[in-house]
Motif scaffolding. Sequence first.
Motif: not given
Lengths: 255, 280
Positions: A233-241
Amino acid sequence: MALEFRNVTKRFTTANNALTAVSDVNFRVAPGEFVSVVGPSGCGKSTILSMTAGLYQPTEGEVLVSDAPVTGPNSHVGFMLQKDLLLPWRSIISNIEFGLEARGVAKAERRDRAMKELAHCQLAGFENHYPYQLSGGMRQRAALARTLAIDPEIILLDEPFSALDAQTKLLLQNSFAGTIAETGKTTLLITHDLHEAVLMSDRILVLSERPGTIVAEIEVDLPRRDRPLERRVMPQVADYAAQLFKHLKLEEKAA
Amino acid sequence: MTEVSQAVAGRSVPATSAPARVGPRLMRLANPTVASLILLVIVLLAWEFLPTALDVPKFIIPTLSDCLAELARMWAYEGLLGHFLSTALYTVLGFIVGSLLGAVLGYLLGMSAFWEKVLSPYILALQIAPKVAFAPLFIMWFGYNAMPKLLVTVLIVFFPVLVNVLQAMRTVDRDLVNLARAYNLSRLGVFWKVEMPSTLPNLMAGLRIASTLAVIGVTVGELVGGNTGLGFLISYGGGQANAAMVFNAILLLTVIGYALYFALVKIEARVLHYLPRAEH
């Protein structure tokens, strides 16, 4: 270093053609680190795994586990595939003991260690069941218990979650991450699931298309590696992906 | 109609759970075991009364009671028990020797791709050759004793076991073998702990096929030569136009084959207990 690839190239030669699976691969994995390898299909991810397990040798370069060159199958490495590879004719507990049998571990100690790993992988009470009586997720946990029972220095995971349904997958990633963090094992995860790589790893290596070579290395600077469900649920996950997405040039391919 | 077909499908469903409007008598008919027994009774009745009704002479088709009377006579005067036991013994012996040889060779060839390629055309040729045709040869070589029939049985049992084992050895999961190798198992360890157990379902299937063939081998051996066994009684009874004796011998041979087959089914259920049961 727990694992090191030095200028590793692997070529397969058949009667009428040669195929370079991976070319000049260099990376290091520190003890206790969780590293994922992502890449397009057929980029040699599994070749990297097989060379680490010692099932075959690199054509050029060197693979080192705990600073010693890998020359054949060895007890420092435990691997797990998409298939659970449980022996259907053995009960769960005796499947977990399987890896210890060729190592001269006494019977009583084998059972002890297996029971401990069984509990570790939340399978207590299922020791006398047979594989067909367990669900897919439970079977993968049993396979992890078998891998941990030999107390390897490195765990190699080759897409262990890809045959599971979406919900089981999330739960199992969580349970694997918890167990691995608890044991402090060095882990190399081969996957094609970009989110999985971000949720579970300290670092991600991106391989190019065949011949596979490392095109990017991404540090995942997020807390709670042991709880992928919380990372999710952390927002940074999408950036990494998104970064991984870019490195894999998926947009160009879609066009 | 649907009620009846449901009852047929669900063998274990107790009769009481069926809808009330289907009578209990009809329900019992729908039970396959009962239906099977009823069929048997019908066939036995037809056997007893049809030949007389159609004026078929006794030496062509003896009736059930003719056969039973002949059975009692064979027991008293022809040493039936001895013949029966001899055939049963050689069926089992030939089956054991033949399947052991077939299994051992199957595993050996399964471990060596080279020898499998070298030998497979000859194995195929021998498999195609009608094994029963060897019987006269064996009699020429070994004389009128038990050896020829034992050899025919061994030969006929050998191939289905060999072929099934070999096939299974070829299809053992490579990943399982790699896993065992990664766990430092020796070649022999891989065989005993992975390959051999993986091939058990095929081995058992091969044994089941072989068990039905074993009776054929012994019968042919006894038909062609020798003076003991049910096969001998068939040729002896045939020579005397004693059809009842031939009928009886055939029935008893079937009993031996049936018993062997069911023993194997029981063993298989034991050995392969870890396979999920198919829902019938």
